[in-house]
Design a protein around this motif. Sequence first.
Motif, PDB file in Angstrom:
ATOM      1  N   MET A 141      -7.593  61.871 -12.557  1.00 10.68           N
ATOM      2  CA  MET A 141      -6.655  61.649 -11.460  1.00 10.68           C
ATOM      3  C   MET A 141      -6.650  62.856 -10.518  1.00 10.68           C
ATOM      4  N   ARG A 142      -6.845  64.035 -11.068  1.00 13.76           N
ATOM      5  CA  ARG A 142      -6.867  65.231 -10.229  1.00 13.76           C
ATOM      6  C   ARG A 142      -8.068  65.215  -9.283  1.00 13.76           C
ATOM      7  N   ARG A 143      -9.246  64.832  -9.811  1.00 13.88           N
ATOM      8  CA  ARG A 143     -10.433  64.742  -8.951  1.00 13.88           C
ATOM      9  C   ARG A 143     -10.254  63.678  -7.877  1.00 13.88           C
ATOM     10  N   LEU A 144      -9.670  62.556  -8.284  1.00 18.10           N
ATOM     11  CA  LEU A 144      -9.455  61.468  -7.342  1.00 18.10           C
ATOM     12  C   LEU A 144      -8.506  61.908  -6.231  1.00 18.10           C
ATOM     13  N   ALA A 145      -7.419  62.548  -6.622  1.00 18.47           N
ATOM     14  CA  ALA A 145      -6.455  63.010  -5.631  1.00 18.47           C
ATOM     15  C   ALA A 145      -7.077  64.009  -4.674  1.00 18.47           C
ATOM     16  N   GLY A 146      -7.919  64.909  -5.218  1.00 18.12           N
ATOM     17  CA  GLY A 146      -8.580  65.889  -4.359  1.00 18.12           C
ATOM     18  C   GLY A 146      -9.450  65.231  -3.314  1.00 18.12           C
ATOM     19  N   GLY A 147     -10.162  64.174  -3.703  1.00 15.99           N
ATOM     20  CA  GLY A 147     -11.005  63.459  -2.752  1.00 15.99           C
ATOM     21  C   GLY A 147     -10.206  62.760  -1.669  1.00 15.99           C
ATOM     22  N   LEU A 148      -8.992  62.372  -2.010  1.00 20.23           N
ATOM     23  CA  LEU A 148      -8.122  61.696  -1.038  1.00 20.23           C
ATOM     24  C   LEU A 148      -7.284  62.678  -0.231  1.00 20.23           C
ATOM     25  N   GLY A 149      -7.334  63.946  -0.617  1.00 15.78           N
ATOM     26  CA  GLY A 149      -6.573  64.958   0.098  1.00 15.78           C
ATOM     27  C   GLY A 149      -5.089  64.910  -0.184  1.00 15.78           C
ATOM     28  N   VAL A 150      -4.722  64.492  -1.395  1.00 10.49           N
ATOM     29  CA  VAL A 150      -3.316  64.419  -1.772  1.00 10.49           C
ATOM     30  C   VAL A 150      -3.139  65.086  -3.134  1.00 10.49           C
ATOM     31  N   THR A 151      -1.916  65.188  -3.586  1.00 11.98           N
ATOM     32  CA  THR A 151      -1.664  65.704  -4.923  1.00 11.98           C
ATOM     33  C   THR A 151      -1.807  64.577  -5.939  1.00 11.98           C
ATOM     34  N   ALA A 152      -2.099  64.948  -7.176  1.00 13.00           N
ATOM     35  CA  ALA A 152      -2.245  63.940  -8.227  1.00 13.00           C
ATOM     36  C   ALA A 152      -0.976  63.127  -8.394  1.00 13.00           C
ATOM     37  N   MET A 153       0.168  63.768  -8.231  1.00  9.07           N
ATOM     38  CA  MET A 153       1.424  63.053  -8.400  1.00  9.07           C
ATOM     39  C   MET A 153       1.604  61.955  -7.362  1.00  9.07           C
ATOM     40  N   SER A 154       0.977  62.094  -6.198  1.00 10.01           N
ATOM     41  CA  SER A 154       1.093  61.064  -5.162  1.00 10.01           C
ATOM     42  C   SER A 154       0.507  59.737  -5.631  1.00 10.01           C
ATOM     43  N   LEU A 155      -0.512  59.808  -6.485  1.00 11.65           N
ATOM     44  CA  LEU A 155      -1.150  58.580  -6.947  1.00 11.65           C
ATOM     45  C   LEU A 155      -0.205  57.738  -7.784  1.00 11.65           C
ATOM     46  N   TYR A 156       0.720  58.414  -8.458  1.00 12.30           N
ATOM     47  CA  TYR A 156       1.618  57.702  -9.369  1.00 12.30           C
ATOM     48  C   TYR A 156       2.742  56.966  -8.637  1.00 12.30           C
ATOM     49  N   TRP A 157       2.742  57.046  -7.311  1.00  8.26           N
ATOM     50  CA  TRP A 157       3.623  56.177  -6.537  1.00  8.26           C
ATOM     51  C   TRP A 157       3.131  54.731  -6.652  1.00  8.26           C
ATOM     52  N   TYR A 158       1.846  54.550  -6.950  1.00  7.27           N
ATOM     53  CA  TYR A 158       1.220  53.235  -6.879  1.00  7.27           C
ATOM     54  C   TYR A 158       0.640  52.752  -8.198  1.00  7.27           C
ATOM     55  N   VAL A 159       0.292  53.656  -9.112  1.00  6.35           N
ATOM     56  CA  VAL A 159      -0.189  53.271 -10.439  1.00  6.35           C
ATOM     57  C   VAL A 159       0.570  54.097 -11.469  1.00  6.35           C
ATOM     58  N   ASP A 160       0.922  53.468 -12.561  1.00  4.96           N
ATOM     59  CA  ASP A 160       1.717  54.170 -13.564  1.00  4.96           C
ATOM     60  C   ASP A 160       0.873  55.125 -14.404  1.00  4.96           C
TER      61      ASP A 160
END
Length: 209
Positions: A57-76
């Motif tokens: 999730m950290r690598r994914l967030a980095g590619g999107l230019g956001v923090t890893a925690m931002s991803l958890y707004w949409y996936v648990d």
Amino acid sequence: MATAADPVNIRTSVWLAARPASGARRRCEDPTGLDRDRITGAAVRLLDTEGLTRFSMRRLAGGLGVTAMSLYWYVDTKHDLLELALDSALGELTLPADSPPAGWAGRLRALACGYRGLLAERPWVATLAAEYPNIGPHARAFDAALLRLLDATGLTDGGRTGAHLAVSQFLHGCGGPVRRAPEDDFRFALDVLVAGIEAKTGRQAQTGL
């Protein structure tokens, strides 16, 4: 054996979990402008380039230019996202038309070759397909296409059920050695599978069983 001190962590498939009613509120409050489809697409691209073992999730967030925690707004969880990525990849398969000139055998060959091609291009799909339930919308569409072509064979009841199991096991079995197995070996195995179904339909027509 699990005990009270060693509980089993049983997760629910993302396709069975109830979606939170606060989804709209989340989208309004989240400043990143992300959505689940965009995150899923980025996850597929990361899996393609980095592979499953390096996915995070950290690598994914980095590619999107956001923090890893931002991803958890949409996936648990990461597992939920991997399920979404798996079904997204299956959605890129071209399903055969219901009535091509080649009949059900041609449709089965097209379905099998398309699935093999997907596994060759994206080895992570086979791993995830073995780990997670294939019950997303694209997985169900794939299975529905398989059932329709098996209906076209004329097989009934146990014969159709057995053929469905045989084809499903054959397709999933392509995942392990797909890059190593010569194309001729795969084609021969597929011919044997088709011939077996044809023989079964012939016996059923003669005996009514």
